[in-house]
Design a protein around this motif. Structure first.
Motif, PDB file in Angstrom:
ATOM      1  N   HIS A 106      43.894  47.727  39.611  1.00  0.00           N
ATOM      2  CA  HIS A 106      42.481  47.963  39.287  1.00  0.00           C
ATOM      3  C   HIS A 106      42.326  49.256  38.485  1.00  0.00           C
ATOM      4  O   HIS A 106      41.687  49.271  37.417  1.00  0.00           O
ATOM      5  CB  HIS A 106      41.665  48.034  40.587  1.00  0.00           C
ATOM      6  CG  HIS A 106      40.201  48.301  40.388  1.00  0.00           C
ATOM      7  ND1 HIS A 106      39.236  47.332  40.533  1.00  0.00           N
ATOM      8  CD2 HIS A 106      39.536  49.438  40.058  1.00  0.00           C
ATOM      9  CE1 HIS A 106      38.042  47.867  40.275  1.00  0.00           C
ATOM     10  NE2 HIS A 106      38.195  49.148  39.998  1.00  0.00           N
ATOM     11  N   HIS A 110      41.342  50.287  34.369  1.00  0.00           N
ATOM     12  CA  HIS A 110      40.450  51.316  33.829  1.00  0.00           C
ATOM     13  C   HIS A 110      41.176  52.160  32.764  1.00  0.00           C
ATOM     14  O   HIS A 110      40.573  52.554  31.766  1.00  0.00           O
ATOM     15  CB  HIS A 110      39.912  52.219  34.937  1.00  0.00           C
ATOM     16  CG  HIS A 110      38.843  51.576  35.787  1.00  0.00           C
ATOM     17  ND1 HIS A 110      37.739  50.936  35.258  1.00  0.00           N
ATOM     18  CD2 HIS A 110      38.704  51.482  37.133  1.00  0.00           C
ATOM     19  CE1 HIS A 110      36.974  50.478  36.253  1.00  0.00           C
ATOM     20  NE2 HIS A 110      37.539  50.785  37.397  1.00  0.00           N
ATOM     21  N   TYR A 136      26.593  50.110  39.833  1.00  0.00           N
ATOM     22  CA  TYR A 136      28.038  50.345  39.839  1.00  0.00           C
ATOM     23  C   TYR A 136      28.837  49.041  39.947  1.00  0.00           C
ATOM     24  O   TYR A 136      29.730  48.780  39.144  1.00  0.00           O
ATOM     25  CB  TYR A 136      28.389  51.303  40.995  1.00  0.00           C
ATOM     26  CG  TYR A 136      29.862  51.472  41.224  1.00  0.00           C
ATOM     27  CD1 TYR A 136      30.650  52.148  40.290  1.00  0.00           C
ATOM     28  CD2 TYR A 136      30.475  50.962  42.360  1.00  0.00           C
ATOM     29  CE1 TYR A 136      32.012  52.294  40.491  1.00  0.00           C
ATOM     30  CE2 TYR A 136      31.824  51.111  42.569  1.00  0.00           C
ATOM     31  CZ  TYR A 136      32.591  51.773  41.636  1.00  0.00           C
ATOM     32  OH  TYR A 136      33.932  51.911  41.845  1.00  0.00           O
ATOM     33  N   GLU A 142      33.529  47.488  35.614  1.00  0.00           N
ATOM     34  CA  GLU A 142      33.991  47.286  36.997  1.00  0.00           C
ATOM     35  C   GLU A 142      34.318  45.815  37.252  1.00  0.00           C
ATOM     36  O   GLU A 142      35.302  45.487  37.914  1.00  0.00           O
ATOM     37  CB  GLU A 142      32.946  47.769  38.005  1.00  0.00           C
ATOM     38  CG  GLU A 142      32.891  49.274  38.180  1.00  0.00           C
ATOM     39  CD  GLU A 142      34.254  49.879  38.523  1.00  0.00           C
ATOM     40  OE1 GLU A 142      35.047  49.249  39.242  1.00  0.00           O
ATOM     41  OE2 GLU A 142      34.519  50.990  38.042  1.00  0.00           O
ATOM     42  N   ALA A 145      37.626  45.211  35.708  1.00  0.00           N
ATOM     43  CA  ALA A 145      38.733  45.787  36.488  1.00  0.00           C
ATOM     44  C   ALA A 145      39.025  44.934  37.722  1.00  0.00           C
ATOM     45  O   ALA A 145      40.184  44.711  38.074  1.00  0.00           O
ATOM     46  CB  ALA A 145      38.398  47.225  36.888  1.00  0.00           C
TER      47      ALA A 145
HETATM   48 ZN   LIG Z   1      36.780  50.503  39.334  1.00  0.00          ZN
END
Ligand SMILES: [Zn+2]
Length: 152
Positions: A106, A110, A136, A142, A145
């Motif tokens: 993960h 990023h 978020y 996100e 990811a």
């Molecule tokens: Zn993350």
């Protein structure tokens, strides 16, 4: 998302970029390299230069000193007591005991996002804007990811 936060975020960007860059420099200076298995994970999620990545194993991911920036990352739940990992360029903070394939893949995704954007100063404005707009968990970076997490 509190309106005050959304409108103050652009003003906080220089502090955010400075903080992230300083933390990345520290991690690159004193962090540890990925294992062979982790290098493989990094390549599988598309990182161009996995050998540049360093990990800092910490008790808690550090918070920014700047009070406004701290408030912003706490309010958006970008950083908090439950944060297990944080990627800043090629520097990755991991909480001790949380180092597993899923979290490493993960965070490495990023890293790939930073590479694709062109570094911290290019990535953070996009990422923070996504968090203001989507929250978020639903920020596209996100979601991306999480889609690239590898379990083993
Ligand atoms: Zn993350």
């Amino acid at each position: 998302m509190p309106l005050a936060l959304a409108t103050s975020l652009p003003a906080l960007l220089p502090q955010a970029i400075a903080w992230a860059s300083a933390r990345e420099a520290e991690i690159l200076a004193s962090g540890i390299a990925l294992t062979d298995a982790e290098l493989d994970l990094a390549r599988r999620v598309g990182v161009q230069a996995p050998e540049r990545i360093r990990l800092a194993l910490v008790e808690r991911v550090p918070m920014p000193d700047d009070p406004m920036l701290q408030l912003a990352v706490e309010t958006t739940e970008l950083l908090g007591a439950n944060t297990l990992g944080l990627t800043l360029g090629y520097g990755i903070y991991l909480c001790q005991g949380a180092r597993d394939a899923r979290l490493v893949s993960h965070e490495c995704r990023h890293v790939q996002q930073y590479e694709a954007a062109g570094g911290i100063a290019a990535f953070l404005p996009l990422y923070l804007q996504q968090i203001v707009r989507h929250g978020y968990l639903d920020a596209p970076y996100e979601v991306d990811a999480r889609r690239h997490e590898i379990d083993a």
